[in-house]
Design a protein around this motif. Sequence first.
Motif, PDB file in Angstrom:
ATOM      1  N   HIS A 105       0.539  -1.140  -0.038  1.00 34.18           N
ATOM      2  CA  HIS A 105      -0.149   0.005  -0.083  1.00 34.18           C
ATOM      3  C   HIS A 105       0.879   1.253  -0.025  1.00 34.18           C
ATOM      4  N   GLY A 106       2.091   1.274   0.256  1.00 36.37           N
ATOM      5  CA  GLY A 106       2.961   2.460   0.105  1.00 36.37           C
ATOM      6  C   GLY A 106       3.371   2.866   1.629  1.00 36.37           C
ATOM      7  N   HIS A 107       4.451   3.506   1.921  1.00 35.16           N
ATOM      8  CA  HIS A 107       4.859   3.976   3.326  1.00 35.16           C
ATOM      9  C   HIS A 107       3.859   4.944   3.937  1.00 35.16           C
ATOM     10  N   ALA A 108       3.031   5.588   3.164  1.00 37.81           N
ATOM     11  CA  ALA A 108       2.051   6.468   4.020  1.00 37.81           C
ATOM     12  C   ALA A 108       0.993   5.709   4.553  1.00 37.81           C
ATOM     13  N   VAL A 109       0.746   4.632   3.980  1.00 38.34           N
ATOM     14  CA  VAL A 109      -0.342   3.885   4.703  1.00 38.34           C
ATOM     15  C   VAL A 109       0.266   3.083   5.779  1.00 38.34           C
ATOM     16  N   GLY A 110       1.633   2.719   5.612  1.00 37.91           N
ATOM     17  CA  GLY A 110       2.385   2.073   6.753  1.00 37.91           C
ATOM     18  C   GLY A 110       2.351   3.117   7.710  1.00 37.91           C
ATOM     19  N   ASP A 111       2.671   4.416   7.535  1.00 43.10           N
ATOM     20  CA  ASP A 111       2.579   5.323   8.739  1.00 43.10           C
ATOM     21  C   ASP A 111       1.376   5.470   9.350  1.00 43.10           C
ATOM     22  N   ALA A 112       0.343   5.296   8.421  1.00 45.37           N
ATOM     23  CA  ALA A 112      -1.122   5.781   9.356  1.00 45.37           C
ATOM     24  C   ALA A 112      -1.325   4.409  10.212  1.00 45.37           C
ATOM     25  N   VAL A 113      -1.028   3.212   9.892  1.00 47.61           N
ATOM     26  CA  VAL A 113      -0.895   2.125  10.661  1.00 47.61           C
ATOM     27  C   VAL A 113      -0.252   2.266  11.878  1.00 47.61           C
ATOM     28  N   LEU A 114       1.109   2.537  11.695  1.00 46.58           N
ATOM     29  CA  LEU A 114       1.873   2.915  12.906  1.00 46.58           C
ATOM     30  C   LEU A 114       1.210   3.854  13.900  1.00 46.58           C
ATOM     31  N   SER A 115       0.815   4.875  13.327  1.00 47.85           N
ATOM     32  CA  SER A 115       0.105   6.032  14.242  1.00 47.85           C
ATOM     33  C   SER A 115      -1.300   5.520  14.925  1.00 47.85           C
ATOM     34  N   GLY A 116      -1.851   4.599  14.351  1.00 50.16           N
ATOM     35  CA  GLY A 116      -3.315   3.757  14.895  1.00 50.16           C
ATOM     36  C   GLY A 116      -2.675   3.035  15.877  1.00 50.16           C
ATOM     37  N   ILE A 117      -1.529   2.090  15.877  1.00 55.08           N
ATOM     38  CA  ILE A 117      -1.106   1.379  16.784  1.00 55.08           C
ATOM     39  C   ILE A 117      -0.891   2.164  17.893  1.00 55.08           C
ATOM     40  N   GLY A 118      -0.153   3.340  17.913  1.00 52.23           N
ATOM     41  CA  GLY A 118       0.101   4.268  18.888  1.00 52.23           C
ATOM     42  C   GLY A 118      -0.990   4.853  19.879  1.00 52.23           C
ATOM     43  N   GLU A 119      -1.988   5.217  19.070  1.00 51.52           N
ATOM     44  CA  GLU A 119      -3.283   5.456  19.436  1.00 51.52           C
ATOM     45  C   GLU A 119      -3.918   4.150  20.393  1.00 51.52           C
ATOM     46  N   ARG A 120      -3.876   3.134  19.862  1.00 49.32           N
ATOM     47  CA  ARG A 120      -4.449   2.060  20.484  1.00 49.32           C
ATOM     48  C   ARG A 120      -3.795   1.601  21.998  1.00 49.32           C
ATOM     49  N   LEU A 121      -2.372   1.858  22.013  1.00 45.18           N
ATOM     50  CA  LEU A 121      -1.712   1.550  23.167  1.00 45.18           C
ATOM     51  C   LEU A 121      -2.041   2.489  23.956  1.00 45.18           C
TER      52      LEU A 121
ATOM     53  N   ALA B  72      -7.914  -4.501  16.236  1.00 44.92           N
ATOM     54  CA  ALA B  72      -8.285  -3.027  15.895  1.00 44.92           C
ATOM     55  C   ALA B  72      -8.208  -3.240  14.384  1.00 44.92           C
ATOM     56  N   ALA B  73      -8.901  -2.438  13.613  1.00 46.07           N
ATOM     57  CA  ALA B  73      -8.860  -2.026  12.116  1.00 46.07           C
ATOM     58  C   ALA B  73      -8.524  -0.410  12.064  1.00 46.07           C
ATOM     59  N   PHE B  74      -7.459  -0.393  11.671  1.00 43.09           N
ATOM     60  CA  PHE B  74      -6.663   0.988  11.748  1.00 43.09           C
ATOM     61  C   PHE B  74      -7.091   1.726  10.060  1.00 43.09           C
ATOM     62  N   PRO B  75      -7.711   2.737  10.433  1.00 38.57           N
ATOM     63  CA  PRO B  75      -8.307   3.557   9.087  1.00 38.57           C
ATOM     64  C   PRO B  75      -6.944   4.009   8.564  1.00 38.57           C
ATOM     65  N   THR B  76      -6.848   3.875   7.176  1.00 44.68           N
ATOM     66  CA  THR B  76      -5.796   4.290   6.203  1.00 44.68           C
ATOM     67  C   THR B  76      -6.356   4.576   4.944  1.00 44.68           C
ATOM     68  N   ALA B  77      -5.633   5.250   4.247  1.00 39.78           N
ATOM     69  CA  ALA B  77      -6.091   5.743   2.741  1.00 39.78           C
ATOM     70  C   ALA B  77      -6.508   4.446   1.903  1.00 39.78           C
ATOM     71  N   ALA B  78      -5.772   3.476   2.326  1.00 32.05           N
ATOM     72  CA  ALA B  78      -6.258   2.090   1.578  1.00 32.05           C
ATOM     73  C   ALA B  78      -7.345   1.375   2.384  1.00 32.05           C
ATOM     74  N   GLY B  79      -8.133   1.992   3.258  1.00 32.10           N
ATOM     75  CA  GLY B  79      -9.359   1.406   3.891  1.00 32.10           C
ATOM     76  C   GLY B  79      -8.650   0.877   5.387  1.00 32.10           C
ATOM     77  N   PRO B  80      -9.690   0.481   6.117  1.00 34.64           N
ATOM     78  CA  PRO B  80      -9.347  -0.109   7.391  1.00 34.64           C
ATOM     79  C   PRO B  80      -8.321  -1.392   7.215  1.00 34.64           C
ATOM     80  N   LEU B  81      -7.186  -1.227   8.031  1.00 29.52           N
ATOM     81  CA  LEU B  81      -6.284  -2.401   7.874  1.00 29.52           C
ATOM     82  C   LEU B  81      -6.108  -3.017   9.174  1.00 29.52           C
ATOM     83  N   ALA B  82      -5.846  -4.288   9.089  1.00 22.57           N
ATOM     84  CA  ALA B  82      -5.533  -5.123  10.543  1.00 22.57           C
ATOM     85  C   ALA B  82      -4.200  -5.615  10.743  1.00 22.57           C
TER      86      ALA B  82
END
Length: 383
Positions: A270-286, A330-340
Motif C-alpha cells: 500500500h505504500g509508506h504513507a499507509v504504513g505510517d497510518a497503521v503505526l500511528s493507529g497502533i500508537g493510539e491504541r496503546l 483493531a482495524a486501523f483507518p488508512t487511505a487504503a481502507g481499514p487495515l488489521a
Amino acid sequence: MQTLQVDTLLSVYQLVTAMLALATLGGAWHLKSERALWLWAGAFGASALTQTVRALAFAVEAPRAWYAVGHLGGLISALLVMLGLRVFLGQRLRCRGPVAFTALVAVAALVLAAATGHLWASLSLTLLASALLTAPAMRAAQQAWRAQPGFPMLLMATALAVSAGVELARACVMLPWVVPDRALATQYNAWGLLATIGLVIAQGLAMLLLLQDRALRRIEQLIEVDVLTGLLNRRGFDERLRRLLQRGAEQPPVLALLDVDHFKRINDTHGHAVGDAVLSGIGERLRETLRPFDLAVRLGGEEFAVIWAQAEPGDEARLGERLREAVGTAAFPTAAGPLAVTVSVGVARARGANEAPEAVFSRADAALYDAKRAGRDRVQLAA
Ligand SMILES: Nc1nc2c(ncn2[C@@H]2O[C@H](COP(=O)(O)OP(=O)(O)OP(=O)(O)O)[C@@H](O)[C@H]2O)c(=O)[nH]1
C-alpha cells in the motif's frame, strides 16, 4: 539612619520599570505564543507611565493632586502581574472583579488626593489595594511551585510574598496615627520604595527565567517524543526505564517489546504513507489501552515498548496478552481502507534495582525473537 530622597528613588523606579517594560514588550513581540508577556509588559509600562506623569506634573508645578497619578502605577502593575501569572499558568482569566476593584480604588485615590490636598491617604489606599492584589498572585505562584518545583517559580513566589509585605508595611507607615512624625514616615516609605525597586527587578528576572524554563521543558519534551505516534521515543524510554529501575520499588517494572508482524508487506502493498497510518493507529491504541502511569514507547520502525511501573507478580502474561489483543483486534483507518495487523510480544520483569536497563531489554528482546520464531501473533515471557 541614612537619608533617602523619595524623588530620586522615584526616578530610579521610573527608569527600571521603563527598561523592564521595553524588555518584556520585546519578548512579547518575539514570542507571540506567550500571551502573559503582554500583561507583564503592561504591568511595568503602567508604573513607568504613571511615574512620567508624576514627573511632568512636578516639572510644570501642577496641583499636588496630580502627583497621586504616580500612586496608580503600583496598583495597576499588581493587577497585571496577577493576571499575567494566571495566563502563564493556563488558569481561567476571571478579570472582571479585580479590574473593577482596581478602577474603584484608582478613582477613590484620585478623589482623596484632590479633596484633601494630602498624598498620604491615596498612597496608603493604593498600597493596601496592591497588597490585596499581590496576595492571590503569590498564592498561585506558590501552588505552581509545589506542583512543579524549580528556581524561577520559587523566585517569583518569594518576590511576590515580600512585595505584598512591603506594600502592606508602606501602607501602614503612611497613616499619621501609625507614624505621627511625617518626616520619619517619609523616610520609612523611602526605604520601602528602595525595597520595591529591588523586588520589581526580581519579578522581571523571575518572569524571564520562567519563560526560559518553559522553553527548555518544551524542547526536552520534543526531544523525547516520537513525531509520528506522539508516544515517547527511544531516548525518553531509556531515561524512564533507568529511573524506574533506580527507584528500587517493591515490585520491579515489567517491560514488553512489541514488533508488528510482516509490516514490510503493508509498505510494499500500500505504500509508506499507509504504513505510517497503521503505526500511528497502533500508537493510539496503546495509549487507549494503558493507564496514565504506564508508559508506551515507539522504539523505532515497527517496534514498540510498554513499561508498567506497577504490576502485580505473575501478571506478565496477562499484560502482554492484553497488548497483543488490543492491537490485533483493531482495524486501523488508512487511505487504503481499514487495515488489521498482528504483533508479537516479548515480556520481561526486571530482577530488581541491580539489573541494568540493557539486561532487562535484552531478555525482553530475546523473548520477542522467540515469539517471532514460534509463528508470530503471540506473547512470550522472558526466562
Ligand atoms: N511506513 C513506515 N515503515 C517503516 C518505518 N520504519 C520502518 N519501516 C518499515 O518496517 C519494515 C520492517 O520490516 P522487517 O524488519 O523486515 O520486519 P517485518 O516485515 O515486520 O517482518 P517481521 O518483523 O519478521 O514479522 C521495513 O519495510 C521498514 O521499511 C516507518 O516509520 N514508517
